[in-house]
Scaffold this motif. Structure first.
Motif, short mmCIF file in Angstrom:
data_model
loop_
_atom_site.label_atom_id
_atom_site.label_comp_id
_atom_site.label_asym_id
_atom_site.label_seq_id
_atom_site.Cartn_x
_atom_site.Cartn_y
_atom_site.Cartn_z
N VAL A 209 13.22 2.84 -7.62
CA VAL A 209 13.02 2.14 -6.33
C VAL A 209 11.62 1.51 -6.25
O VAL A 209 10.72 1.86 -7.01
CB VAL A 209 13.22 3.10 -5.12
CG1 VAL A 209 14.66 3.58 -5.05
CG2 VAL A 209 12.24 4.26 -5.17
N ASP A 210 11.48 0.58 -5.27
CA ASP A 210 10.17 -0.03 -5.02
C ASP A 210 9.31 0.84 -4.13
O ASP A 210 8.10 0.94 -4.31
CB ASP A 210 10.36 -1.39 -4.31
CG ASP A 210 11.27 -2.34 -5.06
OD1 ASP A 210 11.12 -2.42 -6.30
OD2 ASP A 210 12.12 -2.98 -4.41
N ILE A 211 9.95 1.45 -3.12
CA ILE A 211 9.18 2.16 -2.08
C ILE A 211 9.73 3.57 -1.92
O ILE A 211 10.95 3.77 -1.84
CB ILE A 211 9.31 1.45 -0.71
CG1 ILE A 211 8.89 -0.02 -0.81
CG2 ILE A 211 8.49 2.18 0.36
CD1 ILE A 211 9.19 -0.82 0.44
N GLN B 7 14.43 -4.86 -0.27
CA GLN B 7 13.64 -3.96 -1.11
C GLN B 7 14.44 -2.70 -1.40
O GLN B 7 15.37 -2.35 -0.68
CB GLN B 7 12.32 -3.62 -0.41
CG GLN B 7 11.47 -4.86 -0.17
CD GLN B 7 10.04 -4.52 0.20
OE1 GLN B 7 9.28 -4.03 -0.62
NE2 GLN B 7 9.69 -4.78 1.44
N SER B 8 14.05 -2.04 -2.45
CA SER B 8 14.74 -0.84 -2.88
C SER B 8 13.94 0.36 -2.37
O SER B 8 12.77 0.54 -2.73
CB SER B 8 14.81 -0.89 -4.42
OG SER B 8 15.30 0.30 -4.92
N VAL B 9 14.55 1.15 -1.49
CA VAL B 9 13.81 2.18 -0.76
C VAL B 9 14.48 3.53 -0.88
O VAL B 9 15.70 3.65 -0.73
CB VAL B 9 13.71 1.84 0.76
CG1 VAL B 9 12.78 2.81 1.47
CG2 VAL B 9 13.26 0.41 0.98
N ALA C 118 9.49 6.64 0.78
CA ALA C 118 9.05 6.96 2.14
C ALA C 118 9.31 8.43 2.40
O ALA C 118 10.21 9.04 1.81
CB ALA C 118 9.82 6.10 3.14
N ALA D 29 12.07 2.29 7.05
CA ALA D 29 12.68 2.27 5.71
C ALA D 29 13.96 1.43 5.70
O ALA D 29 14.21 0.65 4.77
CB ALA D 29 12.97 3.70 5.27
N ILE E 182 20.19 2.15 1.12
CA ILE E 182 18.99 3.00 1.18
C ILE E 182 19.37 4.37 0.63
O ILE E 182 20.48 4.86 0.86
CB ILE E 182 18.41 3.06 2.61
CG1 ILE E 182 17.09 3.81 2.60
CG2 ILE E 182 19.39 3.69 3.60
CD1 ILE E 182 16.26 3.56 3.84
N ARG F 190 13.09 -2.25 5.67
CA ARG F 190 12.67 -2.71 4.33
C ARG F 190 13.88 -2.90 3.43
O ARG F 190 13.96 -3.85 2.66
CB ARG F 190 11.70 -1.70 3.69
CG ARG F 190 10.33 -1.53 4.37
CD ARG F 190 9.46 -2.76 4.40
NE ARG F 190 9.79 -3.68 5.49
CZ ARG F 190 9.61 -3.43 6.80
NH1 ARG F 190 9.11 -2.30 7.23
NH2 ARG F 190 9.94 -4.34 7.70
N ALA F 191 14.83 -1.97 3.54
CA ALA F 191 16.03 -2.09 2.69
C ALA F 191 16.81 -3.34 3.05
O ALA F 191 17.33 -4.04 2.18
CB ALA F 191 16.90 -0.84 2.85
N LYS G 225 4.32 3.14 -7.54
CA LYS G 225 5.17 2.91 -6.36
C LYS G 225 4.35 2.58 -5.12
O LYS G 225 3.18 2.96 -5.02
CB LYS G 225 5.98 4.17 -6.02
CG LYS G 225 6.87 4.66 -7.12
CD LYS G 225 8.03 3.71 -7.36
CE LYS G 225 8.77 4.13 -8.62
NZ LYS G 225 9.75 3.15 -9.03
#
Lengths: 254, 254
Positions: free
Chosen positions: A28-30, A73-75, A32, A65, A4, A68-69, A48
């Motif tokens: 990244v995908d997300i 996922q890429s956060v 936060a 977060a 992350i 999700r990582a 995004k």
């Protein structure tokens, strides 16, 4: 290994981000973060997913977060300024160590002590302390003790979170403590809305500082004994001039 | 109105510069700086004029740059890290005030306290002091006093210029002072060649730190009483976990 990113976005404008931070957010995908900071950059990344929570919901935000990582996922968790200076980096490390294979990568940003200093001149050009006046997570007694020690050591001082609605008199209290160690004429300054619309600053004295109309978007600087006003800016010299008297005198026209 | 730019280039690699710094350097005629730092960026700007001087020639370098700016040339003085933190910004303001119409614009960069912290984890996640151990421009007595005050205030501390050929024992002396206030188990860390080839770091204790083989390309971090090792990294928590015991316990599997 999951990863992350803790990304400092600096004061807000894209030009103040490092190119590393810009690239990480692009990939990244997300993204936060605290609602206010995410709103500063949302338009730059139209494709995004965003996850925002209000203040005092930092643990929930970071936990979400990290989860999700872990799912692959890429956060990136964004912070204003730098993620390692009163930011989310430490909390992400604390949460990450609860898993076997979670790595935190901190991507540096320009913290308000640096960006605010650039507006005022060079107020932290020599040794300095950074102190937050927020007692949400720190006992006020420890904040007072650090102010006393910073005053006694004749440090230049940068104050974060100098005032909020509930803490209307903390800046005045801090100034009163520092006035036991520093002269009322000590050069001070503040900067509001650094690098954003409505940026303003003022250079003044420690005697005047406590009564200033300062809000939570303001960063405050208190000089050391060597701090001077030069062309209206606040400068804490590193000390070259003491060692080059001849040179400086010649150029002063003597 | 003439203008000169004081530009912080961060630890060295282009990805760690802000986009503002990159743009300013692209647009000026002349880039001036300490030889070692100019060599870090020279290849990125093949069409520029460069002016370099060795260490201890800072006043000559800045004077030369200010005079070129007065002649109407566009000049940037670069500094490693940030120009306002032990950099050239203050000296440029001092020189500029000798003229009627000379403005200094400071362009922020990532100082080693920030970039080094990102490598180590989050060692300055709460209140901290930045102290240089160089006594070239500062009396050693004042450095000692600031170390004592930083120790007494339980600050996290970042040390710049921890050692040089002539000052072989200053880091040990600093550690001995801090050991009067901080426990020998206090978590510490150092980072060498931040963001450059050969980057390395170590997390260790204050009791071990004084004997480390540290050079002038190393930045040193000394924890506060709350600093912890987490997954091999050095973390100074902001304090969230104290206020969210239930939350953390649940996720610890209890």
């Amino acid at each position: 290994m999951s990863r992350i990113y803790a990304v400092g976005i600096g004061p807000g404008g894209q030009e103040y981000m490092t190119q590393e931070a810009f690239q990480v957010l692009k990939q990244v995908d997300i993204i936060a973060g605290y609602t206010v900071y995410v709103d500063l950059i949302r338009e730059r990344y139209p494709d995004k997913a965003f996850f925002t929570t209000p203040m005092k919901k930092e643990i929930e935000r970071c936990r979400w977060a990290v989860e999700r990582a872990r799912e692959g996922q890429s956060v990136a968790m964004i912070c204003s300024g730098d993620a390692g200076v009163y930011g989310m980096a430490g909390l992400l490390f604390e949460l990450a160590q609860q898993y076997d294979d979670m790595e935190v990568e901190v991507v540096s940003g320009i913290t308000a002590a640096i960006s605010g200093a650039a507006v005022l001149g060079a107020p932290i050009g020599h040794d300095f302390c950074l102190i937050s006046l927020s007692d949400l997570l720190t006992p006020w007694e420890l904040i007072e003790k650090r102010l006393r020690c910073a005053g006694e050591g004749d440090f230049a001082i940068c104050l974060y979170n100098p005032r909020s609605k509930k803490r209307d008199d903390y800046l005045r209290k801090a100034c009163d403590i520092l006035l036991r160690y520093k002269a009322p004429e000590t050069v001070c300054g503040w900067v509001r809305n650094i690098g954003r619309e409505g940026e303003e600053y003022r250079v003044l004295t420690l005697g005047e500082l406590g009564a200033e109309p300062i809000d939570m978007f303001t960063t405050v600087f208190i000089g050391s004994a060597t701090t001077r006003v030069m062309n209206g800016r606040m400068i804490t010299p590193r000390g070259y001039e003491k060692h080059e008297d001849t040179y400086f005198r010649r150029n002063d026209g003597e």
